[in-house]
Design a protein around this motif. Structure first.
Motif, mmCIF file in Angstrom:
data_model
loop_
_atom_site.group_PDB
_atom_site.id
_atom_site.type_symbol
_atom_site.label_atom_id
_atom_site.label_comp_id
_atom_site.label_asym_id
_atom_site.label_seq_id
_atom_site.Cartn_x
_atom_site.Cartn_y
_atom_site.Cartn_z
ATOM 1 N N MET A 148 0.860 -1.194 0.000
ATOM 2 C CA MET A 148 0.000 0.000 0.000
ATOM 3 C C MET A 148 0.892 1.238 0.000
ATOM 4 S SD MET A 148 -2.884 1.008 2.773
ATOM 5 C CE MET A 148 -1.895 0.653 4.191
ATOM 6 N N THR A 149 0.620 2.156 -0.900
ATOM 7 C CA THR A 149 1.403 3.395 -0.956
ATOM 8 C C THR A 149 0.823 4.388 0.051
ATOM 9 O OG1 THR A 149 1.636 2.963 -3.297
ATOM 10 C CG2 THR A 149 2.259 5.158 -2.527
ATOM 11 N N ARG A 150 1.687 4.932 0.893
ATOM 12 C CA ARG A 150 1.215 5.869 1.932
ATOM 13 C C ARG A 150 0.890 7.233 1.332
ATOM 14 N NH1 ARG A 150 1.796 7.023 7.671
ATOM 15 N NH2 ARG A 150 2.204 9.231 7.903
ATOM 16 N N LEU A 151 -0.335 7.702 1.644
ATOM 17 C CA LEU A 151 -0.749 9.038 1.167
ATOM 18 C C LEU A 151 0.114 10.114 1.811
ATOM 19 C CD1 LEU A 151 -4.637 8.664 1.395
ATOM 20 C CD2 LEU A 151 -3.270 8.853 -0.702
ATOM 21 N N PRO B 250 -7.339 9.232 14.987
ATOM 22 C CA PRO B 250 -5.974 9.398 14.454
ATOM 23 C C PRO B 250 -5.018 8.412 15.140
ATOM 24 C CG PRO B 250 -6.931 11.525 15.076
ATOM 25 C CD PRO B 250 -7.807 10.457 15.661
ATOM 26 N N VAL B 251 -4.093 7.863 14.357
ATOM 27 C CA VAL B 251 -3.149 6.869 14.876
ATOM 28 C C VAL B 251 -1.730 7.374 14.614
ATOM 29 C CG1 VAL B 251 -2.289 4.508 14.575
ATOM 30 C CG2 VAL B 251 -4.769 4.965 14.516
ATOM 31 N N GLY C 207 3.429 7.928 11.496
ATOM 32 C CA GLY C 207 2.650 8.942 12.201
ATOM 33 C C GLY C 207 1.429 9.468 11.475
ATOM 34 N N ILE C 208 0.923 10.552 12.033
ATOM 35 C CA ILE C 208 -0.306 11.162 11.540
ATOM 36 C C ILE C 208 -0.074 11.784 10.156
ATOM 37 C CG2 ILE C 208 -1.909 13.096 11.984
ATOM 38 C CD1 ILE C 208 -2.393 11.350 14.262
ATOM 39 N N ILE C 209 -1.049 11.619 9.256
ATOM 40 C CA ILE C 209 -1.032 12.356 7.978
ATOM 41 C C ILE C 209 -1.951 13.556 8.171
ATOM 42 C CG2 ILE C 209 -1.655 12.299 5.535
ATOM 43 C CD1 ILE C 209 -1.112 9.290 5.567
ATOM 44 N N ALA D 65 -6.479 3.999 10.964
ATOM 45 C CA ALA D 65 -5.476 3.504 10.012
ATOM 46 C C ALA D 65 -4.069 3.656 10.566
ATOM 47 C CB ALA D 65 -5.573 4.273 8.700
ATOM 48 N N ASP D 66 -3.289 2.568 10.476
ATOM 49 C CA ASP D 66 -1.840 2.717 10.689
ATOM 50 C C ASP D 66 -1.177 2.649 9.316
ATOM 51 O OD1 ASP D 66 -1.336 -0.681 12.015
ATOM 52 O OD2 ASP D 66 -1.736 0.050 9.979
ATOM 53 N N PHE E 146 -6.081 0.044 7.013
ATOM 54 C CA PHE E 146 -7.077 1.080 7.284
ATOM 55 C C PHE E 146 -8.400 0.341 7.394
ATOM 56 C CE2 PHE E 146 -9.710 4.493 7.566
ATOM 57 C CZ PHE E 146 -10.073 5.196 6.428
#
Ligand code: PYL
Length: 276
Positions: free
Chosen positions: A1-4, A59-60, A65-67, A110-111, A115
């Motif tokens: 999965m590509t992180r946003l 939020p996780v 970390g947080i986006i 989501a971590d 998600f």
């Protein structure tokens, strides 16, 4: 999965209504109708569930970390579907405790790896990758109409692509799959209704209907596409080059989160598509 990244979703909250109109114009379905179609339930059943649930987005902070903006955008998509929703002030475990203390019945969190939407009442989990695969398949079906006569090429047989294939099989669609990793296409070798394409450049011009579910960017150039191609392109990065996207965008369904989150909610409310 590509992180946003924060910039992938910045400002999209304000554009949700316009995106919904774009989906309606391209597929004949609203965002909520796409989600319900994918999840196998009537829109009325989803709307009847609204009073039963408050949704919490937590939020996780683990991993990278947080986006910035992620929880707020997820919340806005859920609100757009008509549900009562809030984002917890606390993060992580404290956020879970806060969500339950505030009577949330469905939790979105989501971590860096998963998600999910967790329904505390029915004790079920819906997953973003699976929801994205079926949601974009339902959107393409709305745009394409004749899946039975015309095959669909699924590019990428990872979590999103394999969910799309399962959904398309349920529609008795004609399916082709292409993935660089033969281990990903091996499960389909024993399925007569699925054609395995080994070379993307050779395959692409043959298919009018395409679901691009790869983590690669810029693998699809304009000249590789069927002139009447209709494409479902979930997530970021997009497999099409910017030039290909610009030339075809009136026949492309693409977003970083909207259809996936909406379908997660529909699945969380009616996990096995109970019709009512
Ligand atoms: C869910 C997206 C879709 C594509 N890639 C997935 C991704 O970026 N996952 C990471 C999400 C991290 C969220 C962070 C937060 O803000 O709560 N833990």
């Amino acid at each position: 999965m590509t992180r946003l990244k924060a910039e992938d979703i910045a400002g999209l909250e304000q554009e949700l209504a316009a995106y919904d109109r774009e989906l309606r114009q391209k597929t004949g379905l609203t965002l909520r109708q796409i989600a319900c179609t994918a999840a196998g339930l009537r829109e009325r059943a989803l709307l009847e569930a609204v009073p039963a649930y408050t949704v919490a987005v937590i939020p996780v902070t683990s991993g990278l970390g947080i986006i910035s903006g992620f929880a707020r955008f997820v919340q806005s998509i859920i609100k757009h579907l008509g549900f009562n929703v809030f984002t917890t002030v606390e993060t992580d475990v404290a956020g879970l405790a806060e969500a339950v203390a505030k009577q949330a019945g469905i939790l979105f969190l989501a971590d860096d790896y998963r998600f999910i939407a967790l329904n505390l009442v029915t004790r079920t989990v819906s997953d973003n990758a699976q929801a994205t695969g079926i949601g974009f398949s339902a959107a393409l079906h709305g745009m394409a109409k004749d899946f039975h006569a015309t095959p669909v090429l699924v590019i990428g047989a990872g979590p999103v692509g394999s969910a799309a294939i399962a959904y398309l099989r349920g529609l008795q669609a004609r399916i082709a799959v292409c993935d660089l990793d033969q281990a990903k296409t091996r499960p389909y070798e024993s399925m007569p209704e699925i054609k395995i394409e080994r070379n993307l450049a050779e395959a692409l011009p043959k298919y009018k209907y395409i679901i691009e579910a790869t983590p690669q960017a810029n693998i699809i150039h304009h000249e590789m596409l069927h002139p009447e191609a209709l494409l479902a392109v979930p997530g970021i990065p997009m497999g099409l080059t910017p030039a290909a996207y610009a030339l075809h965008q009136d026949r492309i369904i693409h977003d970083p989160l909207q259809i996936g989150v909406a379908t997660m909610l529909a699945l969380a409310v009616h996990p096995n598509g109970k019709r009512s």
